[in-house]
Design an enzyme around this catalytic site. Structure first.
Site, short mmCIF file in Angstrom:
data_model
loop_
_atom_site.label_atom_id
_atom_site.label_comp_id
_atom_site.label_asym_id
_atom_site.label_seq_id
_atom_site.Cartn_x
_atom_site.Cartn_y
_atom_site.Cartn_z
N LYS A 161 0.84 -1.33 -0.03
CA LYS A 161 0.01 -0.02 -0.04
C LYS A 161 0.90 1.23 0.01
O LYS A 161 1.72 1.20 0.97
CB LYS A 161 -0.89 -0.16 1.15
N ALA A 195 -9.44 5.10 5.19
CA ALA A 195 -9.14 6.21 5.95
C ALA A 195 -10.50 7.15 6.18
O ALA A 195 -11.23 7.30 5.35
CB ALA A 195 -8.22 7.09 5.28
N ASN A 249 -9.19 0.85 10.43
CA ASN A 249 -8.29 0.61 11.34
C ASN A 249 -8.38 1.50 12.59
O ASN A 249 -9.15 0.95 13.56
CB ASN A 249 -6.73 1.23 10.94
#
Length: 257
Positions: free
Chosen positions: A97, A184, A206
């Site tokens: 990534k 994100a 995350n």
């Protein structure tokens, strides 16, 4: 039988990708992956101890999980390329990534340096997943240089603000042939479901999991939400209407004498 998600030369049955940062302990990682059903985990190369000590994050990742090292900390294409090569040399595989961030306030990706890094690394046989600000021309250029997918941000990293870029992401989904993986800013399972209902190929989370009161339960919630959103997308949601449409007959029930 579960639908197969083919990306980067691999076949997956989960469309949820999990990040490995911010957990109170790495020991949570196996339970997070199990609860979410995720088969892919991202990690910063600075958290991989090549001496394989107890704190090496790789010690906590199941062997059947796909590793996606990221280039967190890279400020330009050259630094991202170097980190990717180090990841491959450390045995982390060919998935990477790309994160190129020179903005320390909002942590927004540098799209142009990202394109440069992607072009070099795809030529070296990497499966490149570039993190990007959602821009159609940039996405098309990433597609041209060989990216395996594009990973547009939903909101600034770690903000938990949700899908703030939904209309720009929707354009990418409609206009490019690469998988669009929303990355994100996703803070709630409902937001992950919304991204999937729009037609996103997958979602990466995350902070939303790591900062939850119960990270394992939240991981499970995200897994269910991504699956529900994908199922809804495939089912074909009904068209929206500007006026009411009765679902039951309004006439012919009571006969007038």
């Amino acid at each position: 039988m579960k639908e197969v998600f083919s990306v980067g030369g691999k076949e997956l049955t989960s469309r949820l990708l999990i990040g490995s940062g911010k957990y109170s302990t790495n020991k949570l990682i196996p339970a997070i992956l199990d609860a979410s059903g995720s088969q892919v985990i991202t990690m910063a190369m600075r958290r991989v101890d090549t001496e394989f000590t107890e704190e090496n994050i790789l010690n906590y990742i199941p062997s059947d999980c796909v590793l996606m090292p990221n280039t967190s900390g890279a400020r330009n294409a050259q630094e991202a390329i170097r980190i990717a090569r180090l990841a491959r040399a450390a045995g982390c595989g060919d998935w990477v990534k790309i994160e190129v961030i020179s903005d320390n306030r909002y942590l927004l990706p540098d799209n142009y340096e990202t394109i440069r890094a992607t072009e070099v690394l795809t030529a070296e046989g990497f499966q490149v997943f570039p993190y990007m600000s959602p821009d159609l021309m940039v996405a098309k250029e990433l597609e041209r240089v060989g990216a395996a997918a594009v990973m547009p941000l939903g909101a600034p990293i770690g903000s938990n603000r949700g899908l703030q870029t939904r209309e720009l992401v929707r354009i990418l989904i409609e206009e490019i042939s690469l998988p669009v993986i929303v990355d994100a800013g996703i803070g709630r399972p409902s937001e992950a479901a919304e991204a999937m209902e729009m037609g996103a190929a997958a979602v990466l989370v995350n902070t939303a999991v790591a900062t939850a009161k119960d990270p394992v339960a939240m991981a499970r919630a995200f897994g269910l939400a991504v699956e529900a959103g994908r199922t809804a997308y495939l089912a074909g949601p009904g068209a929206t209407q500007q006026v009411a449409r009765a679902s039951s007959p309004l006439t012919g029930f009571l006969r007038e004498e």
